[in-house]
Design a protein around this motif. Structure first.
Motif, mmCIF file in Angstrom:
data_model
loop_
_atom_site.group_PDB
_atom_site.id
_atom_site.type_symbol
_atom_site.label_atom_id
_atom_site.label_comp_id
_atom_site.label_asym_id
_atom_site.label_seq_id
_atom_site.Cartn_x
_atom_site.Cartn_y
_atom_site.Cartn_z
ATOM 1 N N ILE A 174 -3.370 0.733 -3.860
ATOM 2 C CA ILE A 174 -3.046 -0.686 -3.642
ATOM 3 C C ILE A 174 -2.033 -0.973 -5.059
ATOM 4 O O ILE A 174 -2.514 -0.687 -5.926
ATOM 5 C CB ILE A 174 -4.273 -1.406 -3.570
ATOM 6 N N HIS A 191 -1.335 -6.183 4.202
ATOM 7 C CA HIS A 191 -0.090 -6.131 3.312
ATOM 8 C C HIS A 191 1.088 -5.677 4.401
ATOM 9 O O HIS A 191 1.052 -5.194 5.440
ATOM 10 C CB HIS A 191 -0.226 -4.760 2.403
ATOM 11 N N VAL A 209 0.837 -1.262 0.141
ATOM 12 C CA VAL A 209 0.033 -0.027 -0.167
ATOM 13 C C VAL A 209 0.923 1.039 -0.151
ATOM 14 O O VAL A 209 1.816 1.260 0.758
ATOM 15 C CB VAL A 209 -0.989 -0.091 1.352
ATOM 16 N N ILE A 220 -4.730 6.986 -1.078
ATOM 17 C CA ILE A 220 -4.304 5.418 -0.959
ATOM 18 C C ILE A 220 -4.221 4.743 -2.343
ATOM 19 O O ILE A 220 -5.096 4.649 -2.958
ATOM 20 C CB ILE A 220 -5.461 4.760 -0.011
ATOM 21 N N PHE A 254 -4.405 -1.805 6.973
ATOM 22 C CA PHE A 254 -4.086 -2.821 6.154
ATOM 23 C C PHE A 254 -2.976 -3.951 6.919
ATOM 24 O O PHE A 254 -2.418 -4.608 6.239
ATOM 25 C CB PHE A 254 -3.136 -2.013 4.995
#
Length: 302
Positions: free
Chosen positions: A142, A197, A129, A140, A276
């Motif tokens: 991914i 993550h 992330v 944000i 996350f």
């Protein structure tokens, strides 16, 4: 070619000058001004006083560029505060009329993409992330197999977090809890799923200031660029529990220009890391401005 880029953020306005030779980008120098534009937003519009503040900073930076002499192009761009202002068209016209500058408004998607491209120039990010915590919003991204899978922008940053949730000079435990709840709510509304993550890559001024504080707090090498998420969380808890004078002395010693926004910025970074389940936070020294140069300017001239 030598490019000047002015990044008009919600908290700070930054001038960066780059020398570009093929695909090699060399940062020549940077200037920063604390404009706090987000603080001048009233009922969705940037106030006259806020516009005057913006003009003052841009005039100063334009003078720097004009005196440099060798700069080929100047590119000002704006993010959350001006992007979201209801009087955005008026702001752009005033800046054009008074300073002959054309401000480009970056979309949320562009801002996230440039943050990823810029961070990738200094940090190897293949999966995880990425977050860019600005003054008025946080991006944000991914990432998987070195590609952007999903990007979102949430409407909270270090300055808006301070303005909207903190009553005194320093954030307390209850105010941190409110910021935490707001971030979780915003991420859920954006349908950003909580897949775990290992790595959170962070870019921007709040992330760099947090790293400076972390390195000083734990007496680490000043060139260290990674933070353990659990130790970062523990540090934030310990800071909040200190007396206001102790907190003030700590921040003034390390990052005085962020005396009111550092703790909200840390709270946002900490909450995103927890959301996350990231074990490590890697802080990139490059971000949106570098991404803009690589993607918008170098690609254009190929």
């Amino acid at each position: 070619m030598i490019y000047a880029v002015i990044d008009i953020g919600s908290n700070t306005v930054r001038l960066s000058v780059y020398k570009v030779n093929g695909e090699e980008v060399l940062n020549l120098f940077n200037e920063k001004e604390q404009a706090s534009l987000r603080s001048y937003v009233k009922n969705g519009a940037l106030s006259d006083k806020g516009i005057e503040r913006l003009l003052s900073v841009l005039k100063k930076f334009k003078t720097v560029v004009d005196h440099f002499g060798d700069i080929d192009e100047l590119h000002p761009f704006a993010t959350a505060t001006i992007r979201d202002a209801t009087n955005r068209v008026e702001i752009l016209k005033i800046v054009k009329d008074k300073l002959d500058l054309d401000i480009e408004i970056l979309s949320e998607e562009e801002e996230a993409k440039f943050a990823f491209i810029g961070a990738s120039s200094s940090v190897g990010v293949t999966r995880g992330v990425l977050t860019d915590i600005g003054g008025g919003s946080s991006e944000i991204v991914i990432i998987d197999q070195s590609k952007v899978i999903k990007s979102s922008s949430i409407s909270i940053g270090s300055l808006s977090g301070f303005n909207d949730f903190v009553n005194g000079l320093f954030m307390n435990k209850d105010e941190k809890k409110l910021i935490d709840e707001e971030i979780k709510s915003l991420l859920e509304k954006k349908k950003v799923y909580r897949e775990g993550h290992d790595l959170l890559c962070a870019v921007g001024g709040s992330a760099r200031a947090s790293l400076l504080f972390y390195n000083e707090y734990y007496k680490l090498d000043p060139y260290n660029t990674t933070m353990q998420s659990n130790k970062f969380c523990q540090m934030l808890k310990e800071i909040i529990e200190k007396e206001p004078r102790e907190i003030l002395d700590l921040i003034l010693e390390i990052k005085p220009d962020r005396v009111h926004t550092l703790l909200p910025g840390m709270a946002i970074l900490n909450r995103i890391s927890k959301y996350f389940s990231c074990k490590e936070i890697s802080v990139s020294q490059t971000g949106v401005r570098e991404g803009y140069v690589y993607n918008k300017l170098i690609e254009r001239n190929k």
